[in-house]
Design an enzyme around this catalytic site. Structure first.
Site, PDB file in Angstrom:
ATOM      1  N   HIS A  89       0.830  -1.199   0.000  1.00  0.00           N
ATOM      2  CA  HIS A  89       0.000   0.000   0.000  1.00  0.00           C
ATOM      3  C   HIS A  89       0.864   1.248   0.000  1.00  0.00           C
ATOM      4  O   HIS A  89       0.575   2.229  -0.664  1.00  0.00           O
ATOM      5  CB  HIS A  89      -0.874   0.012   1.259  1.00  0.00           C
ATOM      6  CG  HIS A  89      -2.165  -0.715   1.058  1.00  0.00           C
ATOM      7  ND1 HIS A  89      -2.988  -1.050   2.083  1.00  0.00           N
ATOM      8  CD2 HIS A  89      -2.773  -1.143  -0.070  1.00  0.00           C
ATOM      9  CE1 HIS A  89      -4.053  -1.671   1.607  1.00  0.00           C
ATOM     10  NE2 HIS A  89      -3.947  -1.745   0.308  1.00  0.00           N
ATOM     11  N   ARG A 117      -5.210  -6.536 -15.970  1.00  0.00           N
ATOM     12  CA  ARG A 117      -4.738  -7.746 -15.274  1.00  0.00           C
ATOM     13  C   ARG A 117      -5.862  -8.218 -14.350  1.00  0.00           C
ATOM     14  O   ARG A 117      -5.941  -7.826 -13.189  1.00  0.00           O
ATOM     15  CB  ARG A 117      -3.473  -7.447 -14.476  1.00  0.00           C
ATOM     16  CG  ARG A 117      -2.244  -7.175 -15.333  1.00  0.00           C
ATOM     17  CD  ARG A 117      -0.983  -7.088 -14.470  1.00  0.00           C
ATOM     18  NE  ARG A 117       0.230  -7.219 -15.253  1.00  0.00           N
ATOM     19  CZ  ARG A 117       1.001  -6.197 -15.649  1.00  0.00           C
ATOM     20  NH1 ARG A 117       0.666  -4.968 -15.335  1.00  0.00           N
ATOM     21  NH2 ARG A 117       2.102  -6.416 -16.349  1.00  0.00           N
ATOM     22  N   ARG A 131      -7.560  -9.260 -20.169  1.00  0.00           N
ATOM     23  CA  ARG A 131      -6.812 -10.520 -20.207  1.00  0.00           C
ATOM     24  C   ARG A 131      -7.532 -11.528 -19.318  1.00  0.00           C
ATOM     25  O   ARG A 131      -7.901 -11.196 -18.186  1.00  0.00           O
ATOM     26  CB  ARG A 131      -5.387 -10.306 -19.701  1.00  0.00           C
ATOM     27  CG  ARG A 131      -4.580 -11.584 -19.693  1.00  0.00           C
ATOM     28  CD  ARG A 131      -3.119 -11.341 -19.427  1.00  0.00           C
ATOM     29  NE  ARG A 131      -2.875 -10.944 -18.061  1.00  0.00           N
ATOM     30  CZ  ARG A 131      -1.677 -10.635 -17.579  1.00  0.00           C
ATOM     31  NH1 ARG A 131      -0.625 -10.652 -18.394  1.00  0.00           N
ATOM     32  NH2 ARG A 131      -1.509 -10.278 -16.329  1.00  0.00           N
ATOM     33  N   GLU A 177       3.823 -14.782 -25.189  1.00  0.00           N
ATOM     34  CA  GLU A 177       4.755 -14.801 -24.062  1.00  0.00           C
ATOM     35  C   GLU A 177       5.650 -16.035 -24.102  1.00  0.00           C
ATOM     36  O   GLU A 177       6.655 -16.104 -23.413  1.00  0.00           O
ATOM     37  CB  GLU A 177       3.974 -14.834 -22.736  1.00  0.00           C
ATOM     38  CG  GLU A 177       3.075 -13.633 -22.551  1.00  0.00           C
ATOM     39  CD  GLU A 177       2.277 -13.715 -21.261  1.00  0.00           C
ATOM     40  OE1 GLU A 177       2.654 -13.027 -20.314  1.00  0.00           O
ATOM     41  OE2 GLU A 177       1.282 -14.462 -21.218  1.00  0.00           O
ATOM     42  N   ASN A 196       7.578  -9.098 -20.721  1.00  0.00           N
ATOM     43  CA  ASN A 196       8.095  -9.469 -19.391  1.00  0.00           C
ATOM     44  C   ASN A 196       8.320 -10.975 -19.322  1.00  0.00           C
ATOM     45  O   ASN A 196       9.371 -11.445 -18.905  1.00  0.00           O
ATOM     46  CB  ASN A 196       7.114  -9.077 -18.281  1.00  0.00           C
ATOM     47  CG  ASN A 196       6.771  -7.608 -18.320  1.00  0.00           C
ATOM     48  OD1 ASN A 196       7.517  -6.827 -18.900  1.00  0.00           O
ATOM     49  ND2 ASN A 196       5.656  -7.230 -17.724  1.00  0.00           N
ATOM     50  N   ASP A 197       7.322 -11.736 -19.748  1.00  0.00           N
ATOM     51  CA  ASP A 197       7.478 -13.184 -19.720  1.00  0.00           C
ATOM     52  C   ASP A 197       8.270 -13.693 -20.915  1.00  0.00           C
ATOM     53  O   ASP A 197       9.073 -14.602 -20.778  1.00  0.00           O
ATOM     54  CB  ASP A 197       6.101 -13.865 -19.672  1.00  0.00           C
ATOM     55  CG  ASP A 197       5.613 -13.980 -18.242  1.00  0.00           C
ATOM     56  OD1 ASP A 197       6.407 -14.389 -17.384  1.00  0.00           O
ATOM     57  OD2 ASP A 197       4.438 -13.633 -17.981  1.00  0.00           O
ATOM     58  N   ARG A 205      12.429 -13.594 -14.237  1.00  0.00           N
ATOM     59  CA  ARG A 205      12.177 -12.149 -14.110  1.00  0.00           C
ATOM     60  C   ARG A 205      12.179 -11.712 -12.654  1.00  0.00           C
ATOM     61  O   ARG A 205      12.093 -10.540 -12.352  1.00  0.00           O
ATOM     62  CB  ARG A 205      10.853 -11.766 -14.800  1.00  0.00           C
ATOM     63  CG  ARG A 205       9.643 -12.406 -14.181  1.00  0.00           C
ATOM     64  CD  ARG A 205       8.409 -12.255 -15.061  1.00  0.00           C
ATOM     65  NE  ARG A 205       7.591 -11.106 -14.737  1.00  0.00           N
ATOM     66  CZ  ARG A 205       6.381 -10.882 -15.239  1.00  0.00           C
ATOM     67  NH1 ARG A 205       5.851 -11.724 -16.115  1.00  0.00           N
ATOM     68  NH2 ARG A 205       5.690  -9.820 -14.904  1.00  0.00           N
ATOM     69  N   CYS A 256       2.689  -5.092 -24.441  1.00  0.00           N
ATOM     70  CA  CYS A 256       2.223  -4.641 -23.137  1.00  0.00           C
ATOM     71  C   CYS A 256       3.146  -5.072 -22.000  1.00  0.00           C
ATOM     72  O   CYS A 256       2.750  -5.093 -20.852  1.00  0.00           O
ATOM     73  CB  CYS A 256       0.786  -5.053 -22.865  1.00  0.00           C
ATOM     74  SG  CYS A 256       0.485  -6.788 -23.038  1.00  0.00           S
TER      75      CYS A 256
HETATM   76  C1  PEP Z   1       4.132  -9.822 -19.780  1.00  0.00           C
HETATM   77  O1  PEP Z   1       4.460 -10.962 -19.427  1.00  0.00           O
HETATM   78  O2  PEP Z   1       4.840  -9.079 -20.464  1.00  0.00           O
HETATM   79  C2  PEP Z   1       2.833  -9.269 -19.352  1.00  0.00           C
HETATM   80  C3  PEP Z   1       2.365  -8.170 -19.859  1.00  0.00           C
HETATM   81  O3  PEP Z   1       2.171  -9.956 -18.387  1.00  0.00           O
HETATM   82  P1  PEP Z   1       2.529  -9.958 -16.831  1.00  0.00           P
HETATM   83  O4  PEP Z   1       3.615  -8.951 -16.595  1.00  0.00           O
HETATM   84  O5  PEP Z   1       1.261  -9.628 -16.125  1.00  0.00           O
HETATM   85  O6  PEP Z   1       2.970 -11.366 -16.619  1.00  0.00           O
HETATM   86 MG    MG Z   2       2.979 -12.315 -18.553  1.00  0.00          MG
END
Ligand code: PEP
Ligand code: MG
Length: 763
Positions: free
Chosen positions: A364, A471, A507, A606, A629-630, A640, A677
């Site tokens: 928070h 998300r 998503r 991903e 990210n993934d 990650r 994204c």
């Molecule tokens: C990603 O993996 O890039 C993604 C947008 O999803 P998250 O970060 O929620 O796993």
């Molecule tokens: Mg992801």
């Protein structure tokens, strides 16, 4: 020996103080190896001397008096070579050095191993003996110990637990520490420490039945005081926060609702005749343990909130005053764990930045820091908390760096950057809803990644043109059971109405990996490669169908397009099955008489397997999005979430750049839109690269939107394409990032880059 080694490692890493662990280590090594001497030397990074920290074997030795100058002795050789040294006659070795006249001739057999942590040498662990020739087995034993102990040594050095001669003095010279970038911006000020009001552990005491009334009165009085303090904090925050963020305080106050935990405390006092303070300690600790056991980071954070509240109650019962709420101008608030109440108790006017040793991006307090536009660094585990009170600090919330006791030149440098940043911010504020279009007229969509209702207004204020990633697991994670279809519909509707007629990309539930639901635990050895995302929901069509129906219902009668995005897809069959369920949900909703619209369906790329099936995938869907990210972690086999290999996890790696390019090309040939994204989209370097490749949508955290929009409005697509052409020929991530930055500088757009070079770790 194996068992003994494991026992010893367990004992020294069991959370005892560093000095105890070090002394235990040297004593037990002499026993296990059956040798005369064991010594632990730590390298003083400043003076490069090796200082003796613990020793077994020399009877008359005060470790504090012993230090070996740089590049000296066989122990110095271990440092230089960063490898074990096993000698049978140390006296004849050319590098031999006798410390302060100590006679080592008596112990000619020498085994020294380096203590290494993340490629850095921290010290040497050595054994010596009169007769025993050390074996390869002994070498393996000592190396295993040094490896297991290295993280503790690193932490002890960073937190001054090891008193190296120079370490205290060093804090009065410029030093840099690392953490996570919790909230962007640069703050310069003075460290003001905040301590938790008191410990939550008090002794257990029983009381006489006749004392129960007094103890209840004591507890109720303290509860009133704390609720009043929190209510005042909430009011103070009303002027600086929007109603959505104020809801965080309501959640906090809700934990002290009379019917909830306080009632349990009263029952414990009355039924078990327990002293009121012991009852608070018992009840709060029980709830905290339950929450902290959860692997769900959102719930684990609520455990910290509860600890803060319990501590406040005890402080009130012990009639202790909290920390002073008056803070001097330019305060950087520093605490082991910054809490929501700590932030609400002090005046925003005098508060410049926040540093928390523990905590996460989900806490928070971190959310509040972002909402208050306060630069924050979170998780600065190596910062020597107790030694920095009143010292000047610079908090760099762009890169998660803290500078303690900066030199005049560093302060001047950061001040200048702050001035530039502030005037740039004014310029960014004016962009608002202006279209995101390159100088040569190519329209790009800049959308937002979202999950909390409290982020809606901030996202719209910053000019989000749609939602590129909702998300949906976030509202799932903040409950103690699956939300009903109607509860989901309401949350989704709130977002869709606020954004209408802009498009909203929902998503489907992406749990698993590091995102567990407390009421749906998933236990497996390798969670990122396991039951995640679409794999879970296709195994549970009930969850999938309910969620998609809620999306259709939320979107009914709105103009905005509903886009449904599938996470963690790794093969084509998953797409076919998911589409058939989406179709079923659509028919069900229509049969209920609801005016649902056909959605656009897309896949979040991903998993690398889809890159090789991109031609087929693109034919099956309406749009593609890339979750960098993934994708980065799967492409490079680099987690990650593990800071130890953070240098390997690089979104600008050539393998990523080529993958992104191939995906964009395929989408365009099929005339389907493609977006990004992952975090990459929110960096200006990533944004320029992706639009040059032809990405139509960049979706990012609200904070980054104005900066990315500004760059796109000031660059030509021709230039972006030229940058891509050059980058595709490069072999290293660092080279790629440096080149894009250089190009942005060349185009006069350096203002948009984070206002200084990133620390080496990020390159
Ligand atoms: C990603 O993996 O890039 C993604 C947008 O999803 P998250 O970060 O929620 O796993
Ligand atoms: Mg992801």
């Amino acid at each position: 020996m194996q068992d003994t080694l494991q026992d010893l490692i367990k004992d020294i890493t069991a959370g005892v103080s560093f000095n105890r662990a070090a002394n235990m280590l040297v004593t037990r090594v002499t026993n296990i190896l059956n040798c005369n001497i064991c010594s632990l030397f730590i390298l003083d990074a400043k003076t490069e001397h090796l200082q003796l920290i613990a020793n077994e074997g020399y009877l008359d030795l005060d470790p504090k008096q012993i230090s070996v100058p740089p590049h000296t002795g066989v122990v110095g050789l271990v440092v230089e070579r960063k490898e074990p040294l096993n000698l049978t006659d140390v006296n004849t070795h050319p590098a031999v050095y006798h410390i302060n006249g100590h006679d080592e001739h008596a112990y000619p057999n020498f085994l020294g191993v380096p203590i290494l942590h993340q490629q850095r040498i921290l010290g040497v662990l050595l054994a010596q003996d009169e007769h025993k020739v050390f074996s390869e087995d002994d070498e393996g034993f000592l190396t295993s110990l040094a490896t297991s102990f290295s993280a503790q040594v690193s932490h002890a050095i960073a937190t001054n637990e090891i008193e190296l001669d120079a370490s205290i003095a060093m804090l009065h010279e410029e030093q840099h520490f690392r953490g996570f970038a919790g909230s962007p911006g640069i703050a310069t000020g003075i460290a003001v420490l905040r301590h938790p009001p008191t410990h939550l552990d008090v002794s257990f005491r029983l009381i006489e039945k006749s004392d129960i009334e007094d103890e209840l009165r004591e507890f109720n009085g303290a509860l009133r005081v704390v609720v009043e303090e929190l209510t005042k904090g909430r009011e103070r925050m009303m002027s600086v926060l929007g109603p959505e963020e104020i809801a965080l305080f309501d959640a906090y106050l809700h934990m002290l609702d009379d019917e909830a935990i306080p009632q349990e405390v009263r029952t414990t006092i009355v039924d078990d005749c327990v002293w009121s303070q012991s009852a608070v300690s018992l009840v709060f600790n029980r709830h905290i343990r339950e929450l902290e056991r959860s692997e769900n980071s959102y719930l684990a954070e609520r455990g910290q909130d509860l600890r803060d509240l319990g501590q406040r109650l005890l402080a009130a019962m012990q009639h202790r005053d909290g920390d002073d709420t008056d803070i001097p101008p330019n305060t950087i608030l520093v605490a082991q764990e910054i809490t929501t109440t700590m932030l609400s108790e002090v005046s925003r006017e005098n508060l410049s930045g926040v540093v928390s040793i523990e905590g996460s991006m989900n806490s928070h307090a971190t959310i509040l820091a972002r909402a208050l536009d306060l630069p924050a660094v979170i998780g600065a585990t190596d910062l020597p908390l107790l030694d920095i009170e009143d010292l000047p600090l610079i908090v760099d919330g762009f890169y998660g760096e803290i500078v303690v006791s900066p030199t005049a030149a560093t302060t001047e440098h950061f001040d200048a950057l702050t001035d530039v940043e502030e005037s740039f911010q004014l310029e960014l504020d004016e962009i608002g809803d202006l279209p995101t279009e390159t100088l040569d007229g190519v329209r790009i969509n800049v959308w937002v990644n979202i999950g909390l209702v409290s982020e809606i207004s901030r996202s719209l204020d910053r000019g989000a043109e749609g939602i590129g990633l909702f998300r949906t697991e976030v509202p799932f994670a903040s409950r103690n059971r699956f939300p009903t279809e109607e509860e989901q519909r309401r949350i989704y509707r709130e977002h869709m109405e606020a954004f209408d007629p802009r498009p909203v990309t929902m998503r489907t539930l992406d749990i698993g990996g590091d995102k567990d639901l407390p009421y749906f635990p998933i236990k497996e050895d390798n969670p990122f490669l396991g039951w995640r995302g679409i794999r879970v929901t296709l195994d549970h069509p009930d969850i999938f169908l309910g969620q998609v129906r809620a999306m259709f219902k939320a979107n009914a009668d709105l103009e905005g397009i509903l886009r449904i995005m599938l996470p963690m897809v790794s093969n084509l069959e998953e797409i076919t099955t998911a589409k058939s369920y989406i179709d079923q949900a659509y028919r069900e909703v229509c049969s209920e008489g609801i005016n649902a619209k056909q959605p656009q369906i897309g896949v979040l790329i991903e998993v690398p397997s889809l890159i090789f099936q991109r031609q087929q995938v693109v034919k099956m869907v309406d749009f593609l999005a890339v979750g960098t990210n993934d994708l980065t972690q799967y492409m490079l086999a680099a987690s990650r979430t593990n800071p130890q290999i953070a240098r390997l996890y690089h979104e600008f790696d050539p393998a990523m750049v080529h993958s992104l390019r191939m995906l964009a090309k395929t989408a365009h040939e099929a005339k389907k839109p493609i977006g990004i994204c992952g975090e990459l989209a929110g960096t200006v370097e990533g944004a320029v690269l992706c639009i040059g490749m032809g990405y139509d949508v960049l979706s990012m955290n609200a904070t980054h939107i104005p900066r990315v929009k500004w760059v796109i409005r000031k660059i030509t697509m021709t230039n972006c394409r030229r940058i891509v052409a050059r980058v595709l020929r490069m072999n290293q991530a660092a080279e790629i990032v440096a080149f894009i930055r250089e190009q942005l500088q060349g185009a006069g757009l350096e203002k948009a880059l984070p206002p200084h070079e990133p620390p080496q770790l990020f390159l």
